[in-house]
Design an enzyme around this catalytic site. Structure first.
Site, PDB file in Angstrom:
ATOM      1  CG  ASP A 164      -1.603  -1.367   1.390  1.00 13.09           C
ATOM      2  OD1 ASP A 164      -2.490  -1.654   0.576  1.00 13.09           O
ATOM      3  OD2 ASP A 164      -1.222  -2.150   2.273  1.00 13.09           O
ATOM      4  CG  HIS A 192      -3.376  -5.222   3.099  1.00 14.61           C
ATOM      5  ND1 HIS A 192      -2.897  -4.363   2.134  1.00 14.61           N
ATOM      6  CD2 HIS A 192      -3.711  -6.359   2.444  1.00 14.61           C
ATOM      7  CE1 HIS A 192      -2.936  -4.962   0.959  1.00 14.61           C
ATOM      8  NE2 HIS A 192      -3.438  -6.170   1.115  1.00 14.61           N
TER       9      HIS A 192
HETATM   10  N1  LIG Z   1      -0.805  -8.183   2.120  1.00 16.19           N
HETATM   11  C1  LIG Z   1      -0.730  -7.921   0.818  1.00 16.19           C
HETATM   12  O1  LIG Z   1      -0.329  -6.806   0.433  1.00 16.19           O
HETATM   13  C2  LIG Z   1      -1.121  -8.961  -0.207  1.00 16.19           C
HETATM   14  C3  LIG Z   1      -0.980  -8.672  -1.565  1.00 16.19           C
HETATM   15  C4  LIG Z   1      -1.314  -9.637  -2.506  1.00 16.19           C
HETATM   16  C5  LIG Z   1      -1.801 -10.873  -2.092  1.00 16.19           C
HETATM   17  N2  LIG Z   1      -1.949 -11.119  -0.759  1.00 16.19           N
HETATM   18  C6  LIG Z   1      -2.427 -12.418  -0.268  1.00 16.19           C
HETATM   19  O2  LIG Z   1      -1.344 -13.363  -0.356  1.00 16.19           O
HETATM   20  C7  LIG Z   1      -1.887 -14.677  -0.365  1.00 16.19           C
HETATM   21  C8  LIG Z   1      -1.235 -15.524  -1.441  1.00 16.19           C
HETATM   22  O3  LIG Z   1      -1.539 -14.999  -2.723  1.00 16.19           O
HETATM   23  P1  LIG Z   1      -1.108 -15.774  -4.057  1.00 16.19           P
HETATM   24  O4  LIG Z   1      -1.557 -14.920  -5.180  1.00 16.19           O
HETATM   25  O5  LIG Z   1       0.305 -16.215  -3.990  1.00 16.19           O
HETATM   26  O6  LIG Z   1      -2.076 -17.037  -3.966  1.00 16.19           O
HETATM   27  P2  LIG Z   1      -1.920 -18.472  -4.701  1.00 16.19           P
HETATM   28  O7  LIG Z   1      -3.243 -19.143  -4.575  1.00 16.19           O
HETATM   29  O8  LIG Z   1      -1.286 -18.304  -6.038  1.00 16.19           O
HETATM   30  O9  LIG Z   1      -0.870 -19.203  -3.778  1.00 16.19           O
HETATM   31  C9  LIG Z   1      -1.146 -19.513  -2.467  1.00 16.19           C
HETATM   32  C10 LIG Z   1      -0.371 -20.758  -2.141  1.00 16.19           C
HETATM   33  O10 LIG Z   1      -0.497 -20.982  -0.753  1.00 16.19           O
HETATM   34  C11 LIG Z   1      -0.563 -22.375  -0.577  1.00 16.19           C
HETATM   35  N3  LIG Z   1      -1.118 -22.675   0.743  1.00 16.19           N
HETATM   36  C12 LIG Z   1      -2.426 -22.698   1.112  1.00 16.19           C
HETATM   37  N4  LIG Z   1      -2.518 -23.079   2.382  1.00 16.19           N
HETATM   38  C13 LIG Z   1      -1.268 -23.291   2.831  1.00 16.19           C
HETATM   39  C14 LIG Z   1      -0.732 -23.718   4.063  1.00 16.19           C
HETATM   40  N5  LIG Z   1      -1.530 -24.027   5.103  1.00 16.19           N
HETATM   41  N6  LIG Z   1       0.612 -23.829   4.166  1.00 16.19           N
HETATM   42  C15 LIG Z   1       1.411 -23.550   3.128  1.00 16.19           C
HETATM   43  N7  LIG Z   1       0.963 -23.162   1.923  1.00 16.19           N
HETATM   44  C16 LIG Z   1      -0.375 -23.024   1.780  1.00 16.19           C
HETATM   45  C17 LIG Z   1      -1.419 -22.854  -1.737  1.00 16.19           C
HETATM   46  O11 LIG Z   1      -1.246 -24.251  -1.969  1.00 16.19           O
HETATM   47  C18 LIG Z   1      -0.879 -21.996  -2.865  1.00 16.19           C
HETATM   48  O12 LIG Z   1       0.189 -22.629  -3.552  1.00 16.19           O
HETATM   49  C19 LIG Z   1      -3.393 -14.485  -0.503  1.00 16.19           C
HETATM   50  O13 LIG Z   1      -3.987 -14.557   0.787  1.00 16.19           O
HETATM   51  C20 LIG Z   1      -3.517 -13.078  -1.046  1.00 16.19           C
HETATM   52  O14 LIG Z   1      -4.773 -12.500  -0.754  1.00 16.19           O
HETATM   53  C21 LIG Z   1      -1.601 -10.186   0.180  1.00 16.19           C
HETATM   54  O1  LIG Z   2      -6.693  -7.101  -2.432  1.00 15.94           O
HETATM   55  C1  LIG Z   2      -6.406  -8.297  -2.422  1.00 15.94           C
HETATM   56  O2  LIG Z   2      -7.195  -9.196  -2.142  1.00 15.94           O
HETATM   57  C2  LIG Z   2      -4.989  -8.690  -2.776  1.00 15.94           C
HETATM   58  C3  LIG Z   2      -4.007  -7.904  -2.048  1.00 15.94           C
HETATM   59  O3  LIG Z   2      -4.279  -7.774  -0.699  1.00 15.94           O
HETATM   60  C4  LIG Z   2      -3.753  -6.565  -2.681  1.00 15.94           C
HETATM   61  O4  LIG Z   2      -3.806  -5.550  -1.975  1.00 15.94           O
HETATM   62  O5  LIG Z   2      -3.440  -6.528  -3.882  1.00 15.94           O
END
Ligand SMILES: NC(=O)c1ccc[n+]([C@@H]2O[C@H](COP(=O)([O-])OP(=O)(O)OC[C@H]3O[C@@H](n4cnc5c(N)ncnc54)[C@H](O)[C@@H]3O)[C@@H](O)[C@H]2O)c1
Ligand SMILES: O=C(O)C[C@H](O)C(=O)O
Length: 332
Positions: A164, A192
């Protein structure tokens, strides 16, 4: 000093290693972009059993990069093994939000993951463990993780709001026609989520107060909503949640925590509140922080306008509701 003469490798655990963010993150950690060109890393990758095979495919590619700093890579489906000896943990693994979903929908789905991982970190991680939660809802997942690690100071459990922060820097730079490096002292407060408060009250652009360079209407009606809803915008346009930018931000969060913020600037991190700025103690809220010597400090003494106060309060109220929600689910 090169990789072969450097100190003992730092064990870095990355969960969700086979996911989108994992794929954008691991190669950069392995290249030294997080801990610097002289620090070898041992990578512990955690996945669910059905994704271990895919994670092993990523390992093949990591090996094919012949990164000098990589001292070893292991894939696990057991958190107790994956966090054993970890000094840094990036908790990415969780189910991402799809089109039309709000973060609250993810609370129950993802909460269980973080209680198990908190216990494993408590029992096996190194004394200097630092944790960043990326998986959403990140702030509350960090709260859950810390709650299950009673032997580790809660301050070591943080959540990602650097994405962010970076989004806000980019928007302000574009609006003022400057480069991103001209922007300093921006702050993200709160959750967030769409209630977050991207705050330019104290920001400077080329040394000038940002508030003198942009109009209040733009801040309120364009800048804040654009930054706060950028995750949803990316999902709508890209068809999937942000990955490379999230990986970059997670890496920056850890890099700055370990290596320190530059003189005269801040970063934003969601950390357990110490009561600063009226945010109830223990709530994992984003604040402007400085980092040095492996520790962070909430920037003290900032003047908070009435507008800022109401925005911070709104986001903190949401965090308290999330906390009540996970308490009701028995997750803390
Ligand atoms: N905070 C932020 O700024 C931010 C930004 C983008 C995405 N995210 C979040 O990050 C997370 C991951 O996003 P992504 O696009 O990589 O998703 P994705 O679905 O591509 O990958 C997630 C992975 O996590 C694995 N997983 C699920 N449960 C698990 C566990 N208990 N232990 C280990 N691995 C596990 C899945 O098998 C998968 O491979 C999501 O929750 C998404 O919302 C946060
Ligand atoms: O908004 C979402 O669900 C994904 C991530 O947290 C983001 O900010 O891009």
């Amino acid at each position: 000093m090169n990789a072969h003469t450097a100190a003992a490798p730092v064990t870095v655990t990355v969960t969700g290693a086979a996911g989108q963010i994992g794929y954008a993150l691991l190669f950069r950690i392995a290249s030294g972009a997080m801990l610097g060109p002289e620090v070898p890393v041992k990578l512990n990758l955690l996945e669910v059993p059905q994704a271990v095979h895919a994670a092993e495919g990523t390992v093949l590619e990591l090996l094919d990069c012949a990164f000098e700093l990589v001292a070893g890579i292991d894939v696990y489906d057991n958190p107790a093994h994956a966090f054993d000896g970890a000094s840094l943990a990036l908790l990415v693994g969780a189910k991402p939000r799809g089109p039309g979903m709000e973060r609250a929908d993810l609370l129950a789905a993802n909460g269980g993951i973080f209680s198990v991982q908190g216990r494993a970190i408590n029992d096996g991680a190194a004394d200097d463990i630092k944790v960043v939660v990326v998986g959403n809802p990140a702030n509350t997942n960090a709260l859950i993780t810390a709650a299950h690690a009673p032997d580790i100071p809660a301050s070591r459990f943080t959540a990602l709001t650097r994405l962010d922060h970076d989004r806000a820097v980019a928007q302000l730079a574009a609006r003022t026609g400057t480069g991103v490096s001209a922007v300093r002292k921006l702050a993200i407060w709160g959750n967030h989520s769409a209630t977050q408060y991207p705050d330019i009250s104290h920001a400077t652009v080329d040394g000038r107060p940002a508030t003198e360079l942009v109009e209040q209407d733009w801040i309120r009606d364009e800048f804040i909503p654009r930054v706060a809803k950028r995750g949803a915008e990316v999902i709508a346009v890209r068809g999937g949640s942000s990955a490379a930018s999230a990986a970059n931000a997670a890496l920056e969060h850890m890099r700055l925590w370990v290596q320190g913020t530059p003189e005269g600037d801040w970063t934003s991190m969601a950390v357990p509140s110490d009561g600063s700025y009226g945010v109830p103690e223990g709530v994992v809220s984003s604040f402007p922080v400085t980092t040095s010597g492996g520790s962070y400090k909430i920037v003290p003494g900032l003047e908070i306008s009435d507008f800022s106060r109401s925005r911070i309060d709104a986001s903190v109220t949401e965090l308290q509701e999330e906390r009540d929600g996970v308490r009701a689910l028995g997750l803390i």
